[in-house]
Design a protein around this motif. Structure first.
Motif, PDB file in Angstrom:
ATOM      1  N   PRO A 305      -1.682   8.626 -19.149  1.00  0.00           N
ATOM      2  CA  PRO A 305      -1.720   7.708 -17.699  1.00  0.00           C
ATOM      3  C   PRO A 305      -3.091   7.812 -17.298  1.00  0.00           C
ATOM      4  O   PRO A 305      -3.480   6.656 -16.772  1.00  0.00           O
ATOM      5  N   ILE A 306      -3.952   8.857 -17.427  1.00  0.00           N
ATOM      6  CA  ILE A 306      -5.106   8.884 -16.892  1.00  0.00           C
ATOM      7  C   ILE A 306      -6.133   7.841 -17.719  1.00  0.00           C
ATOM      8  O   ILE A 306      -6.769   7.157 -17.101  1.00  0.00           O
ATOM      9  N   ILE A 307      -5.898   7.854 -19.112  1.00  0.00           N
ATOM     10  CA  ILE A 307      -6.880   7.043 -19.937  1.00  0.00           C
ATOM     11  C   ILE A 307      -6.322   5.539 -19.651  1.00  0.00           C
ATOM     12  O   ILE A 307      -7.265   4.460 -19.462  1.00  0.00           O
ATOM     13  N   ARG A 308      -5.089   5.310 -19.448  1.00  0.00           N
ATOM     14  CA  ARG A 308      -4.694   3.807 -19.226  1.00  0.00           C
ATOM     15  C   ARG A 308      -5.182   3.311 -18.040  1.00  0.00           C
ATOM     16  O   ARG A 308      -5.516   2.137 -17.566  1.00  0.00           O
ATOM     17  N   VAL A 309      -5.066   4.228 -16.852  1.00  0.00           N
ATOM     18  CA  VAL A 309      -5.569   3.639 -15.536  1.00  0.00           C
ATOM     19  C   VAL A 309      -7.056   3.581 -15.457  1.00  0.00           C
ATOM     20  O   VAL A 309      -7.525   2.527 -14.714  1.00  0.00           O
ATOM     21  N   PHE A 432       9.434  10.479 -17.124  1.00  0.00           N
ATOM     22  CA  PHE A 432       8.697   9.236 -17.441  1.00  0.00           C
ATOM     23  C   PHE A 432       8.356   8.820 -18.796  1.00  0.00           C
ATOM     24  O   PHE A 432       7.414   8.195 -19.081  1.00  0.00           O
ATOM     25  N   MET A 433       8.990   9.550 -19.731  1.00  0.00           N
ATOM     26  CA  MET A 433       8.649   9.547 -21.218  1.00  0.00           C
ATOM     27  C   MET A 433       8.720   7.984 -21.620  1.00  0.00           C
ATOM     28  O   MET A 433       9.578   7.264 -21.278  1.00  0.00           O
ATOM     29  N   ASN A 434       7.596   7.598 -22.189  1.00  0.00           N
ATOM     30  CA  ASN A 434       7.534   6.181 -22.809  1.00  0.00           C
ATOM     31  C   ASN A 434       7.665   5.131 -21.748  1.00  0.00           C
ATOM     32  O   ASN A 434       7.967   4.159 -21.802  1.00  0.00           O
ATOM     33  N   SER A 435       7.309   5.597 -20.505  1.00  0.00           N
ATOM     34  CA  SER A 435       7.316   4.494 -19.320  1.00  0.00           C
ATOM     35  C   SER A 435       5.863   3.893 -19.381  1.00  0.00           C
ATOM     36  O   SER A 435       4.851   4.380 -19.787  1.00  0.00           O
ATOM     37  N   GLU A 436       5.932   2.679 -18.801  1.00  0.00           N
ATOM     38  CA  GLU A 436       4.758   1.615 -18.742  1.00  0.00           C
ATOM     39  C   GLU A 436       3.967   1.886 -17.203  1.00  0.00           C
ATOM     40  O   GLU A 436       3.241   1.170 -16.944  1.00  0.00           O
ATOM     41  N   HIS A 437       4.629   2.718 -16.418  1.00  0.00           N
ATOM     42  CA  HIS A 437       4.026   2.738 -15.169  1.00  0.00           C
ATOM     43  C   HIS A 437       2.944   3.911 -14.967  1.00  0.00           C
ATOM     44  O   HIS A 437       3.255   5.152 -14.663  1.00  0.00           O
ATOM     45  N   ALA A 438       1.879   3.584 -15.582  1.00  0.00           N
ATOM     46  CA  ALA A 438       0.846   4.675 -15.650  1.00  0.00           C
ATOM     47  C   ALA A 438       0.297   5.242 -14.083  1.00  0.00           C
ATOM     48  O   ALA A 438       0.006   6.339 -14.086  1.00  0.00           O
ATOM     49  N   TRP A 439       0.013   4.116 -13.460  1.00  0.00           N
ATOM     50  CA  TRP A 439      -0.383   4.750 -12.056  1.00  0.00           C
ATOM     51  C   TRP A 439       0.671   5.387 -11.428  1.00  0.00           C
ATOM     52  O   TRP A 439       0.373   6.490 -10.837  1.00  0.00           O
ATOM     53  N   LEU A 440       2.028   5.197 -11.485  1.00  0.00           N
ATOM     54  CA  LEU A 440       3.075   6.054 -10.713  1.00  0.00           C
ATOM     55  C   LEU A 440       3.084   7.514 -11.685  1.00  0.00           C
ATOM     56  O   LEU A 440       3.092   8.346 -10.872  1.00  0.00           O
ATOM     57  N   GLU A 441       2.940   7.522 -12.982  1.00  0.00           N
ATOM     58  CA  GLU A 441       2.825   8.809 -13.420  1.00  0.00           C
ATOM     59  C   GLU A 441       1.729   9.657 -12.998  1.00  0.00           C
ATOM     60  O   GLU A 441       1.638  10.941 -12.835  1.00  0.00           O
ATOM     61  N   LEU A 442       0.435   8.932 -12.696  1.00  0.00           N
ATOM     62  CA  LEU A 442      -0.587   9.389 -12.592  1.00  0.00           C
ATOM     63  C   LEU A 442      -0.718  10.241 -11.144  1.00  0.00           C
ATOM     64  O   LEU A 442      -1.167  11.183 -10.731  1.00  0.00           O
ATOM     65  N   VAL A 443      -0.205   9.361 -10.284  1.00  0.00           N
ATOM     66  CA  VAL A 443      -0.121   9.821  -8.676  1.00  0.00           C
ATOM     67  C   VAL A 443       0.757  10.855  -8.490  1.00  0.00           C
ATOM     68  O   VAL A 443       0.618  11.974  -7.856  1.00  0.00           O
ATOM     69  N   VAL A 444       2.097  10.801  -9.049  1.00  0.00           N
ATOM     70  CA  VAL A 444       3.028  11.692  -8.960  1.00  0.00           C
ATOM     71  C   VAL A 444       2.672  12.875  -9.775  1.00  0.00           C
ATOM     72  O   VAL A 444       2.862  14.060  -9.306  1.00  0.00           O
TER      73      VAL A 444
END
Length: 481
Positions: A305-309, A432-444
């Motif tokens: 998620p860090i790389i994607r965000v 969140f495995m294989n999730s597309e919600h990078a922002w949510l993963e990163l924040v949480v």
């Protein structure tokens, strides 16, 4: 101790302000400049970093560590710096076509020409900031570095928008160095000499020759991957590795960049005052590890998620490299202060020997692993860092009497805090495995890591909790008015 806290506070303020400015720039540049162009710049930047060792030649560290800093020594330092900077600028300019031919990439030559002009400007502010560090004048350093960062980012983004590509980074470097020097000259203490002299040249070169050998080998080992990958695999692969390594090196920006400038002045002063360097070193490692180990663990867990965000989907290939390099970063944090402590202790030779014995192993490991891909190179660097930590610890013990066993004992609580910090992000990435919600993963994930870190600090009664409590009290007092 109060002056040290004030200096540390200013140093962190400098680092985080500079980081925030650069972060904004990176967010834009990652979307404006391709991985291949980043790789092209990385190759040129490696050569500049290698030659920078000879340009500086340890003159800045000499000004900090010398027992008595006289006007004649300052003037002689300027003389040495100007001669070396001019010679290296000329060498860089003349070698540009050869380097471009080696990589079959003409854009490298254009970047090196601009970098040669940057080299000629470096004495303008480099030595003044060394004097600022010696005198603990970190407010001046804050102004100088922030000014330079603003000019660097504005130049880079403006030129990247106009499709200058990798060359925009070279011109940004030029603008940053020029503004750095101008700001330092404006802020220099009245009466600080800047007319060059050569009377103390032998004394300076004697110190610098030993220090520079170690620095040169260090640069070769640290920046070697970009050059080797660019030649053996591809310039695009070099860009991916450079981006991954940049993620791991964020700790240097976040923490080390604020602390390390204080290390040599502080330990040099401690030595002059006959203080206990051994205890101070163990305490420094204890404080550093409670930030470093949780940082690298959490970055490794949240790498995707860090790389994607931050950079977008085009940089996904960097994720596994980041995760492996985080292990190397955690190992490196055990010896971050070792070289400067040896220099402050008057053992510059031991610091150099440490680099000479370890960095060729790094380069050899990279060469052996390069046919197997980027992850293999990262894994080889982990093994090289284990070897490096062992060698540096042995040299540190020989120079100062500081043993590895005592250093490791001082990090026990930090290891427990790291486990607490990792629990939340690990659970988030599983959920969140294989999730597309990078922002949510990163924040949480980031918030859970912070909460876990604070719980770990309180549970282990880590020494840093006292300073966190004092900081909380200071903020609360200011808020209440």
């Amino acid at each position: 101790m109060s002056y040290l806290k004030k200096s540390l506070g200013l140093s962190f303020a400098t680092q985080y302000t500079e980081m925030a400015i650069q972060f904004i720039g990176v967010m834009f540049l990652a979307r404006l400049i391709t991985p291949e162009e980043i790789g092209i710049y990385s190759v040129a930047a490696f050569l500049m970093a290698m030659l920078h060792v000879f340009r500086d030649f340890g003159v800045g560290k000499y000004l900090i560590a010398v027992e008595e800093l006289t006007p004649e020594r300052i003037r002689s330092a300027y003389g040495v710096a100007i001669i070396l900077a001019g010679a290296i600028a000329l060498l860089l300019y003349s070698s540009a076509p050869l380097v471009a031919d080696f990589y079959h990439e003409p854009r490298v030559a254009d970047i090196l020409v601009v970098m040669s002009a940057s080299f000629a400007l470096t004495p303008l502010g480099g030595l003044l900031t060394a004097i600022f560090r010696r005198n603990m004048e970190f407010k001046k350093i804050l102004i100088v570095r922030v000014t330079s960062s603003v000019c660097h980012v504005i130049t880079a983004v403006t030129l990247a928008i106009q499709d200058f590509g990798a060359l925009s980074l070279a011109w940004a470097n030029f603008a940053g160095i020029l503004s750095f020097g101008i700001a330092a000259m404006i802020l220099r203490t009245k009466g600080t000499p800047f007319i060059p002299s050569f009377k103390k040249m032998r004394e300076i070169l004697s110190f610098g020759s030993i220090n520079s050998l170690g620095n040169l080998v260090g640069v070769l080992g640290t920046n070697g991957p970009d050059v080797i990958i660019g030649k053996v695999i591809s310039l695009a692969a070099s860009g991916y590795f450079s981006r991954a390594n940049g993620m791991v090196q964020m700790f240097r920006t976040l923490v080390n960049g604020a602390i390390v400038p204080l290390v040599l002045p502080y330990f040099s002063q401690l030595r002059r005052e006959k203080g206990d360097i051994s205890q101070a070193y163990r305490s420094a490692v204890e404080y550093l590890s409670v930030f470093a180990w949780p940082f690298f663990t959490v970055i490794g867990l949240l790498a995707l998620p860090i790389i994607r965000v931050l950079y977008g989907l085009q940089w996904d290939a960097s994720v596994p490299v980041v995760q492996v390099l985080c292990v190397a970063g955690a190992i490196t944090s055990l010896t971050t202060f070792a070289a400067d402590v040896m220099i402050a202790h008057g053992k510059v030779g031991q610091a150099t020997v440490s680099q000479v014995l370890t960095q060729p192993v790094r380069i050899g490991a990279i060469l052996l692993a390069s046919p197997f891909g980027l992850v293999a190179i990262a894994a080889a660097l982990v093994l090289a860092e284990c070897y490096t930590a062992a060698i540096i610890s042995r040299r540190l013990h020989a120079a100062t009497g500081i043993g590895l066993r005592g250093v490791l004992r001082s990090t026990f609580k930090s290891a427990l805090v790291t486990l607490c910090s990792a629990a939340g992000p690990a659970l988030v990435m599983w959920a969140f495995m294989n999730s597309e919600h990078a922002w949510l993963e990163l924040v949480v994930g980031g918030l859970s890591a912070l909460i876990g870190w604070l719980i770990g600090i309180v549970w282990t009664r880590h020494p840093v909790r006292i300073h966190l409590y004092q900081a909380h009290q200071w903020v609360a007092t200011r808020v209440r008015g």
